[in-house]
Write an enzyme that holds these catalytic residues in place. Structure first.
Site, PDB file in Angstrom:
ATOM      1  N   GLY A  12       7.941   9.440 -44.929  1.00 45.19           N
ATOM      2  CA  GLY A  12       8.358   8.045 -44.881  1.00 45.19           C
ATOM      3  C   GLY A  12       9.673   7.847 -44.161  1.00 45.19           C
ATOM      4  CE  LYS A  13      12.806  12.768 -44.858  1.00 51.46           C
ATOM      5  NZ  LYS A  13      13.254  14.178 -44.691  1.00 51.46           N
ATOM      6  CB  VAL A  14      10.081   9.224 -38.018  1.00 50.32           C
ATOM      7  CG1 VAL A  14       9.817   8.906 -36.547  1.00 50.32           C
ATOM      8  CG2 VAL A  14      11.491   9.776 -38.188  1.00 50.32           C
TER       9      VAL A  14
END
Length: 351
Positions: free
Chosen positions: A307-309
């Site tokens: 769920g970062k990029v």
């Protein structure tokens, strides 16, 4: 006898005779070659797409850009390139290794140089001459020790309290405005343009020696001393992510800086900002291979699972950075999207 007296000055001068010349992205227009590379395959096409994504970051009025640097590209000739990205409003915050910021940029800001290794003798011979080696680049260890002592000097002049790396590096930039010997220093330009620099492993650099000396000297004298607050680093960078909204990452290398900036999305969620955006754009230039499972080489697609990029506008470029980064940066400089970008000045958030 002093260190200098033990050194064979003739042999040392011979080895430290050819300075590294940092590339100037303004002096050549890479647009034609990048356009041609887009029509090729393999790394050429990857670089073409990465350059397109970086130009999209610059053209997006809502996008704030974080430059992420690990490795020794500054020593290898990209130091002025990074400075130009700050000078021309092409990045809004920086996350880097301590070596990039202190041992390389601050080092040259004090008037010292990096040198090309035209020959590489036995490393024990280099040690006897007080020459440090980074692959085919040399640094004068005696000059590097000047960095240690200068950092201690700056620390001694500050209020003894906890500092984030951003806050301390800002003080280094401020010090350079009066005492520096190089106008085009990244640390100095970042201070002047309110571009915050974070080094999550700050003491893993020449600064670490200086700060240890600062603390030990203070202890012996019964004085208070400053400390580095790594939690404040994480909090402050997360605050920038929350304020920025849409973000893009231009990442050179991997390691701690890469993971640190990506984790701000998760940290913002933990702080209750459920609407925080993942990093919309991401480019990573690296030679790290994903097969060994190392954090440095985790792909941007892998980061999406955390769920970062976003996977919509990301590109891995598997290449040694000094060979392709100047093309990407020159292309973006000459396309000129930076000329109409709003200046973020995130450094003012912490005044």
């Amino acid at each position: 006898m002093t260190t200098e007296a033990l050194i064979n000055d003739t042999r040392k001068a011979e080895l430290l005779s050819t300075e590294v010349e940092h590339i100037d992205i303004k002096n050549f227009d890479a647009r034609p070659i990048v356009e041609a590379m887009k029509k090729m395959s393999f790394t050429s096409r990857d670089l073409g797409r990465a350059t397109d994504i970086y130009n999209q970051m610059l053209a997006d009025p809502d996008c704030s850009i974080v430059l992420v640097v690990a490795g020794s590209t500054s020593a290898g000739g990209c130091m002025d390139l990074y400075a130009d990205l700050v000078k021309h409003n092409m990045v809004d915050a920086i996350v880097a290794t301590g070596a990039t910021i202190v041992d390389m940029d601050f080092f040259e800001a004090l008037g010292h140089k990096h040198y090309q290794a035209l020959e590489i003798p036995d490393d024990d011979t280099l040690r006897s001459l007080y020459i440090d080696r980074i692959y085919d680049t040399y640094i004068d260890e005696v000059a590097l020790q000047n960095v240690d002592h200068t950092v201690a000097l700056i620390a001694n002049e500050l209020e003894p309290r906890p500092y984030s790396s951003r806050a301390f590096i800002r003080e280094m930039g401020k010090w350079l405005t009066k005492n520096g010997k190089k106008e085009n220093s990244l640390v100095k330009l970042a201070y002047e343009n309110d571009v915050p620099i974070f080094c999550p492993a700050f003491t893993d650099s020449s600064a670490g020696f200086g700060l240890v000396k600062h603390q030990v000297d203070a202890m012996k004298a019964g004085r208070s001393y400053l400390t580095m607050d790594s939690i404040a680093d994480f909090r402050e960078l997360t605050d920038i992510k929350i304020k920025a909204g849409t973000t893009g990452l231009l990442m050179i290398g991997g390691g701690v800086p890469k993971n640190f900036v990506q984790d701000t999305v998760v940290c913002a969620e933990i702080l209750g900002h459920e609407d925080v955006e993942v990093h919309k754009y991401a480019v990573q230039i690296t030679v790290a291979d994903v097969r060994d499972g190392a954090c440095s080489s985790s792909t941007l697609q892998e980061a999406a699972s955390w769920g970062k990029v976003s996977t919509a506008l990301e590109q891995m470029v598997y290449a040694e950075a000094t060979s392709v980064l100047p093309l990407l940066a020159s292309d973006a400089y000459h396309r000129g999207h930076w000329k109409t970008r709003a200046k973020r000045a995130f450094g003012k958030m912490f005044d």
